[in-house]
Each structure stands twice: as structure tokens, then as C-alpha cells.
Design an enzyme around this catalytic site. Structure first.
Site, short mmCIF file in Angstrom:
data_model
loop_
_atom_site.label_atom_id
_atom_site.label_comp_id
_atom_site.label_asym_id
_atom_site.label_seq_id
_atom_site.Cartn_x
_atom_site.Cartn_y
_atom_site.Cartn_z
N GLY A 102 -4.34 52.60 -8.64
CA GLY A 102 -4.01 53.95 -9.10
C GLY A 102 -4.23 55.00 -8.03
O GLY A 102 -3.43 55.94 -7.88
N ASP A 103 -5.31 54.84 -7.26
CA ASP A 103 -5.57 55.78 -6.16
C ASP A 103 -4.50 55.66 -5.09
O ASP A 103 -4.10 56.65 -4.48
CB ASP A 103 -6.95 55.50 -5.56
CG ASP A 103 -8.04 55.39 -6.61
OD1 ASP A 103 -7.98 56.15 -7.59
OD2 ASP A 103 -8.93 54.54 -6.46
#
Length: 302
Positions: A250-251
Site C-alpha cells: 500500500g505504501d
């Protein structure tokens, strides 16, 4: 300049064990040590994609010193505020028949340390980018994301928020440039379960009505959607590949979106670069590299 803030950085100790068994001595097959935390992950992937950033946050003890050393080795600039009590946390990621995690607590952050962070943020200039990502330690006020955005509201910044529940909802009146919930987190905001992309678009629009400018929603194996401030809608399934590592995907999507936007100020480029950066990290034992991201973009015709 791009700045990332990680309130509770960590050393991530990632180990693989064949057939892990409780109550027994288990031997590792592989071991990796990374500086961790959502903002730090964004900075590291940005560096891999050819973009410099400045990592801010708090560090303590020998683990904090190692986080700084590893970031320096990676080529990421950092200016962490040193905390006297405690140590920066160690997070253990165990990969075996199932994936398990043990996350540490982190140091004791005092009001003086928070004041020092605000002094750093006061140096940001119009046009800078600020990424606020991750959870807040128990020792800190749970509305600090909102307070930071309120404090900086007189400046023309692009602020990206990757957080959940109240941390996310509370910042919406201050018009973050981008928010990135996943579909489950988006549903939690409104007390619903989202079944398909059209429903995700509907509720992403509700977050825009509350103040978000752009809403990027990750959906794991179902890809992602983006609703932009100028009314564009993007949706895509992820590139094909085998998921071997869920840490930092996600990052990486946030970093890929930001890199794509910074390069061409084009939301289509930002969306697909974000999608492929998240997938590249998921398909690798390590964080996405630019070559891996570009190869995945080519595989989906972008």
C-alpha cells in the site's frame, strides 16, 4: 521537496521459517532487516523510483540509530527527532505456512518532541509535498493529523494522508490532495461492505463531498480505483503475478502515484504507476524498483 512523516518508525525483522511450530526451536531460512513504517516505506520506494524525499518523525535508542543508518545507506535523507526514553520499535514479520507479525511499542514521545516536529513542518514552502502515513502511537494525541493540516492550512501544500477511520475522516475538511484507504477501510467509514468497484466509486465520491480532492482506493487482488478532483474515473485490475510479500504494498502504491504525478502531473500516469508499484512490491521479497514498476506498466499496456 517531498516530506514524509512516520510517527513510530521501526526496524522490520522479516524472517522466513519452513513449517514454523509453536513451542519448538525454529531455524530461519532467510532474514531481512529493513527500516519500517508507512512514511519510511514511501520514502524508500520514491528513492527507488528516482525521487528524493526527506523523512521526518521520531527515533530512540540503538534501534533508532540503525533506522537512520539504513536510510542513509538507501540514499534517503532523514531528520528524525531524538527521543530520550525507550527505543524505536522492532517489528517481527514471520513468513511460514501463515504470515504473522509481532509489533513493538515504540518510545515515549513527549510534548516537547511534538513541538520540535511542528518547528520542522513550519519550514515547508508552497509547492512542497507532505505525506502523513500510518497509525499514531498511544502516547500521542489521536487528532494530530488534523492538527498538522490545520497548522499548515495557510500554505499551498500537496498533503497525502494514508490512514484509517477517525485519523482519515478528521482531515477531510482541510482538503488533502490525496487519501488512500483500501476498500475495507472505506466501507468502515460509512458502516457498509463494498462489493464492487462501482460501489467504491460511490463512497469515494462521498469522501470528496467531505473535502478530499483525490481518492485512491486499493482493492488487493481486485486492483484499484481513482476518483480525481476534476471528475476523472480510473479503474484497473492489478498486473498478473505471484504475491510473495504483503509488507509495504500500500505504501508503494502511494509512492508510485506520487512519482507518476510529479513526473507528468497526469492522473492517468499517477494511477497506473501507483497500481504497478504496489504490485511490484507485492511480487517481490523487497520494495519495488523502477525497472520492476515499468515492466509491469508495459505488461498492462501503459
Amino acid at each position: 521537496m517531498i516530506y514524509t512523516v512516520t510517527f513510530n518508525p521501526s526496524l522490520d525483522y522479516i524472517v522466513s521459517v519452513d513449517d514454523f511450530m509453536l513451542g519448538r526451536v525454529n531455524r530461519t531460512r532467510t532474514e531481512i532487516v529493513y527500516p519500517g513504517g508507512k512514511g519510511i516505506n514511501v520514502s524508500m520506494v520514491l528513492k527507488n523510483l528516482g525521487h528524493d524525499s526527506h523523512a521526518l518523525g521520531f527515533m530512540a535508542g540503538f534501534t533508532g540509530q540503525e533506522i537512520v543508518r539504513l536510510l542513509d545507506e538507501w540514499g534517503v535523507q532523514s531528520d528524525f527527532i531524538r527521543v530520550e526514553q525507550g527505543i524505536s520499535r522492532i517489528n517481527v514479520k514471520l513468513r511460514s505456512n501463515e504470515e504473522s507479525e509481532i509489533n513493538g511499542q515504540g518510545p515515549a514521545i513527549a510534548e516537547e518532541h511534538i513541538r520540535q516536529l511542528y518547528q520542522q513542518l513550519d519550514r515547508l514552502e508552497d509547492g512542497d509535498v507532505l505525506v502523513l502515513a500510518g497509525s499514531i502511537p498511544d502516547v500521542m494525541p489521536d487528532d494530530i493529523y488534523m492538527d498538522i493540516m490545520k497548522h499548515l492550512s495557510s500554505k499551498k501544500l500537496h498533503i497525502i494522508v494514508d490512514a484509517t477511520r477517525d485519523l482519515l475522516v478528521n482531515v477531510l475538511p482541510y482538503h488533502p490532495f490525496l487519501i488512500k484507504p483500501n476498500n475495507h477501510e472505506l466501507g468502515e467509514v460509512f458502516g457498509v461492505e463494498l462489493e464492487d468497484k462501482e460501489e467504491v466509486f460511490t463512497y469515494a465520491a462521498k469522501l470528496q463531498e467531505r473535502g478530499a480532492r483525490n481518492v485512491l482506493v486499493s482493492m488487493a487482488g481486485d486492483g484499484a480505483v481513482l476518483l480525481t478532483e476534476d471528475g476523472q474515473r480510473f479503474e484497473s485490475m492489478p498486473p498478473k503475478g505471484k504475491v510473495v510479500n504483503s509488507v509495504g504494498a500500500g505504501d508503494s502504491m502511494v509512492a508510485g502515484f506520487l512519482a507518476g504525478y510529479m513526473e507528468e502531473h497526469d492522473y492517468a500516469k499517477a494511477f497506473y504507476m501507483g497500481l504497478c508499484a504496489g504490485s511490484a512490491s507485492a511480487f517481490s521479497e523487497e520494495l519495488a524498483t523502477r525497472d520492476e514498476v515499468l515492466a509491469l506498466m508495459h505488461s498492462i499496456g501503459k
